[in-house]
Design an enzyme around this catalytic site. Structure first.
Site, PDB file in Angstrom:
ATOM      1  N   SER A 120       0.802  -1.243   0.000  1.00  0.00           N
ATOM      2  CA  SER A 120       0.000   0.000   0.000  1.00  0.00           C
ATOM      3  C   SER A 120       0.823   1.275   0.000  1.00  0.00           C
ATOM      4  O   SER A 120       1.427   1.629   1.021  1.00  0.00           O
ATOM      5  CB  SER A 120      -0.860   0.069   1.275  1.00  0.00           C
ATOM      6  OG  SER A 120      -1.820  -0.912   1.292  1.00  0.00           O
ATOM      7  N   HIS A 176      -3.274   0.575  -4.499  1.00  0.00           N
ATOM      8  CA  HIS A 176      -2.556  -0.577  -5.029  1.00  0.00           C
ATOM      9  C   HIS A 176      -2.475  -0.409  -6.531  1.00  0.00           C
ATOM     10  O   HIS A 176      -3.431  -0.674  -7.245  1.00  0.00           O
ATOM     11  CB  HIS A 176      -3.264  -1.880  -4.679  1.00  0.00           C
ATOM     12  CG  HIS A 176      -3.311  -2.128  -3.206  1.00  0.00           C
ATOM     13  ND1 HIS A 176      -2.295  -2.746  -2.546  1.00  0.00           N
ATOM     14  CD2 HIS A 176      -4.220  -1.800  -2.277  1.00  0.00           C
ATOM     15  CE1 HIS A 176      -2.582  -2.793  -1.259  1.00  0.00           C
ATOM     16  NE2 HIS A 176      -3.748  -2.223  -1.069  1.00  0.00           N
ATOM     17  N   HIS A 193      -4.961  -9.461  -2.637  1.00  0.00           N
ATOM     18  CA  HIS A 193      -5.177  -9.889  -1.251  1.00  0.00           C
ATOM     19  C   HIS A 193      -6.193 -11.021  -1.237  1.00  0.00           C
ATOM     20  O   HIS A 193      -7.106 -11.054  -2.071  1.00  0.00           O
ATOM     21  CB  HIS A 193      -5.729  -8.727  -0.421  1.00  0.00           C
ATOM     22  CG  HIS A 193      -4.772  -7.591  -0.285  1.00  0.00           C
ATOM     23  ND1 HIS A 193      -4.650  -6.623  -1.257  1.00  0.00           N
ATOM     24  CD2 HIS A 193      -3.884  -7.280   0.694  1.00  0.00           C
ATOM     25  CE1 HIS A 193      -3.723  -5.761  -0.876  1.00  0.00           C
ATOM     26  NE2 HIS A 193      -3.243  -6.127   0.298  1.00  0.00           N
ATOM     27  N   TYR A 207      -8.516 -11.281   0.787  1.00  0.00           N
ATOM     28  CA  TYR A 207      -9.850 -10.729   1.086  1.00  0.00           C
ATOM     29  C   TYR A 207     -10.593 -10.268  -0.159  1.00  0.00           C
ATOM     30  O   TYR A 207     -11.804 -10.044  -0.117  1.00  0.00           O
ATOM     31  CB  TYR A 207      -9.786  -9.602   2.124  1.00  0.00           C
ATOM     32  CG  TYR A 207      -8.998  -8.369   1.744  1.00  0.00           C
ATOM     33  CD1 TYR A 207      -9.430  -7.508   0.736  1.00  0.00           C
ATOM     34  CD2 TYR A 207      -7.827  -8.056   2.414  1.00  0.00           C
ATOM     35  CE1 TYR A 207      -8.712  -6.376   0.399  1.00  0.00           C
ATOM     36  CE2 TYR A 207      -7.097  -6.922   2.091  1.00  0.00           C
ATOM     37  CZ  TYR A 207      -7.538  -6.092   1.080  1.00  0.00           C
ATOM     38  OH  TYR A 207      -6.827  -4.981   0.746  1.00  0.00           O
ATOM     39  N   GLU A 208      -9.880 -10.109  -1.269  1.00  0.00           N
ATOM     40  CA  GLU A 208     -10.556  -9.723  -2.515  1.00  0.00           C
ATOM     41  C   GLU A 208     -11.302 -10.911  -3.120  1.00  0.00           C
ATOM     42  O   GLU A 208     -12.000 -10.747  -4.121  1.00  0.00           O
ATOM     43  CB  GLU A 208      -9.538  -9.155  -3.512  1.00  0.00           C
ATOM     44  CG  GLU A 208      -8.975  -7.818  -3.046  1.00  0.00           C
ATOM     45  CD  GLU A 208      -7.844  -7.310  -3.910  1.00  0.00           C
ATOM     46  OE1 GLU A 208      -8.121  -6.725  -4.966  1.00  0.00           O
ATOM     47  OE2 GLU A 208      -6.684  -7.505  -3.531  1.00  0.00           O
ATOM     48  N   ALA A 265       1.706  -2.451   4.745  1.00  0.00           N
ATOM     49  CA  ALA A 265       1.210  -1.529   5.765  1.00  0.00           C
ATOM     50  C   ALA A 265       0.608  -2.388   6.871  1.00  0.00           C
ATOM     51  O   ALA A 265      -0.029  -3.400   6.590  1.00  0.00           O
ATOM     52  CB  ALA A 265       0.143  -0.620   5.168  1.00  0.00           C
ATOM     53  N   MET A 273      -3.040  -7.639   6.460  1.00  0.00           N
ATOM     54  CA  MET A 273      -3.884  -8.557   5.677  1.00  0.00           C
ATOM     55  C   MET A 273      -3.164  -9.092   4.442  1.00  0.00           C
ATOM     56  O   MET A 273      -3.810  -9.430   3.455  1.00  0.00           O
ATOM     57  CB  MET A 273      -5.156  -7.826   5.249  1.00  0.00           C
ATOM     58  CG  MET A 273      -5.947  -7.224   6.401  1.00  0.00           C
ATOM     59  SD  MET A 273      -7.294  -6.188   5.803  1.00  0.00           S
ATOM     60  CE  MET A 273      -7.793  -5.355   7.310  1.00  0.00           C
ATOM     61  N   SER A 274      -1.849  -9.185   4.513  1.00  0.00           N
ATOM     62  CA  SER A 274      -1.120  -9.577   3.294  1.00  0.00           C
ATOM     63  C   SER A 274       0.149 -10.329   3.636  1.00  0.00           C
ATOM     64  O   SER A 274       0.326 -10.799   4.755  1.00  0.00           O
ATOM     65  CB  SER A 274      -0.776  -8.323   2.481  1.00  0.00           C
ATOM     66  OG  SER A 274       0.213  -7.565   3.148  1.00  0.00           O
ATOM     67  N   ASN A 283      -0.747   2.869  11.670  1.00  0.00           N
ATOM     68  CA  ASN A 283      -1.750   3.293  12.660  1.00  0.00           C
ATOM     69  C   ASN A 283      -1.616   2.437  13.912  1.00  0.00           C
ATOM     70  O   ASN A 283      -1.152   1.299  13.825  1.00  0.00           O
ATOM     71  CB  ASN A 283      -3.162   3.089  12.063  1.00  0.00           C
ATOM     72  CG  ASN A 283      -3.376   1.650  11.615  1.00  0.00           C
ATOM     73  OD1 ASN A 283      -2.969   1.277  10.516  1.00  0.00           O
ATOM     74  ND2 ASN A 283      -3.972   0.837  12.470  1.00  0.00           N
ATOM     75  N   HIS A 291      -8.934   3.590   5.984  1.00  0.00           N
ATOM     76  CA  HIS A 291      -7.949   3.248   4.952  1.00  0.00           C
ATOM     77  C   HIS A 291      -7.171   4.479   4.475  1.00  0.00           C
ATOM     78  O   HIS A 291      -5.987   4.377   4.131  1.00  0.00           O
ATOM     79  CB  HIS A 291      -8.648   2.559   3.766  1.00  0.00           C
ATOM     80  CG  HIS A 291      -7.707   2.023   2.719  1.00  0.00           C
ATOM     81  ND1 HIS A 291      -6.711   1.104   2.993  1.00  0.00           N
ATOM     82  CD2 HIS A 291      -7.595   2.287   1.402  1.00  0.00           C
ATOM     83  CE1 HIS A 291      -6.035   0.827   1.872  1.00  0.00           C
ATOM     84  NE2 HIS A 291      -6.556   1.539   0.895  1.00  0.00           N
TER      85      HIS A 291
HETATM   86  N1  HPA Z   1      -5.097  -3.950  10.723  1.00  0.00           N
HETATM   87  C1  HPA Z   1      -4.982  -4.745   9.653  1.00  0.00           C
HETATM   88  N2  HPA Z   1      -4.384  -4.365   8.535  1.00  0.00           N
HETATM   89  C2  HPA Z   1      -3.856  -3.134   8.495  1.00  0.00           C
HETATM   90  C3  HPA Z   1      -3.933  -2.258   9.585  1.00  0.00           C
HETATM   91  C4  HPA Z   1      -4.586  -2.694  10.763  1.00  0.00           C
HETATM   92  O1  HPA Z   1      -4.688  -1.974  11.775  1.00  0.00           O
HETATM   93  N3  HPA Z   1      -3.298  -1.105   9.219  1.00  0.00           N
HETATM   94  C5  HPA Z   1      -2.853  -1.290   7.945  1.00  0.00           C
HETATM   95  N4  HPA Z   1      -3.181  -2.521   7.506  1.00  0.00           N
END
Ligand code: HPA
Length: 281
Positions: A33, A64, A86, A88-89, A116, A213-214, A237, A248
């Protein structure tokens, strides 16, 4: 349309290999990302949208870019995937791992991955970079599920998924570039919903320092192929419950702010791995 992962790898590798005209990438880089900055420095011999590569699905998520770029980065032949698929897609994890298998088919034996991630470790601040020392696969999916793919092993050892020498190269590159880095454990979840605060407390107890998530599908495929792997998470974050609600856009903004650090770290790493010490293995 190719019918199996092996067909997709073959079709993509054949097409990209023809365009590369005999160049062999030393390293493959999968940049997450908003972290695709180093790709802009490549004297591109090839620059394609994922959708233009046979066997590749198009990338969909904002931030992306989903491009395959190849050529010299500061004189070192690299193959860069700027953006990724991903799980999740809705894709099969084998599709998510396709870039790794294609990179291997084209001759790359070192994989660098970035992503990320949310910071679980309490001291983490957005913008920090974490060298991935180990991971926890909580996606409950595996890219090796199914028939054994060409050149892969059925039961890859995962006792050292992230190569110690490559991690040392990352640390040295970070020190040279005056980019602060720490190390930690990355937990991969399926997403796409962010975690609940209770889930974050659970992940903390499991030993995770960051969550995303990757990355894990790609790393598993790389290990099955015997590739050496290095990875970095950009903490974008505080994880859920440790800071304000997640969005996001913040993840993307943190990526943009850290772009310069990531750029310097990746360039220093590539130079070291391609140098005399890195070439010895
Ligand atoms: N959780 C999951 N995936 C993420 C996060 C998060 O807090 N930040 C960036 N990708």
């Amino acid at each position: 349309m190719p019918v199996s992962a092996a067909d997709a790898v073959g079709a993509a590798a054949e097409s990209l290999g023809a365009k590369l005209g005999g160049r062999t990438p030393r390293l493959a880089l999968i940049l997450g990302s908003g972290l695709g900055g180093p790709a802009a420095r490549i004297t591109a011999a090839l620059d394609l949208a994922f959708a233009e590569v046979p066997g590749f699905p198009p990338a969909g998520i904002r931030g992306h870019a989903g491009r395959v770029i190849a050529g010299p980065l500061d004189g070192v032949e690299v193959l860069v995937f700027a953006g990724r698929r991903h799980v999740y897609e809705g894709d099969d994890p084998a599709i998510v791992a396709l870039p790794v298998r294609v990179a291997h088919a084209l001759g790359a034996r070192v994989l660098f991955v970035s992503n990320a991630a949310g910071g679980i470790r309490r001291s983490f601040q957005p913008g920090e970079l974490m060298i991935i020392r180990d991971h926890i696969n909580l996606m409950w999916r595996n890219p090796l599920h199914g028939p054994v793919a060409p050149h892969e092993t059925r039961f890859p050892d995962m006792s050292a998924p992230y190569d110690a020498d490559l991690a040392a190269a990352l640390r040295a590159a970070a020190a040279d570039a005056r980019v602060p880095v720490t190390e930690g454990v990355y937990a991969a979840v399926l997403g796409p919903s962010y975690e609940t605060p209770a889930e974050i407390r659970m992940l903390e107890r499991l030993g995770a320092d960051a969550v995303g998530m990757s990355t894990v599908p790609e790393v598993i495929a790389a290990r099955a192929l015997g590739m050496r792997v290095a990875g970095v998470s950009l903490i974008t974050n505080p994880a859920a419950g440790l800071g304000p609600p997640l969005h996001h856009d913040e993840v993307l903004a943190a990526g943009a702010r850290a772009a310069d650090h990531v750029d310097r770290l990746v360039r220093g790493f590539v130079a070291r791995v391609a140098g005399p010490a890195g070439a010895s293995r």
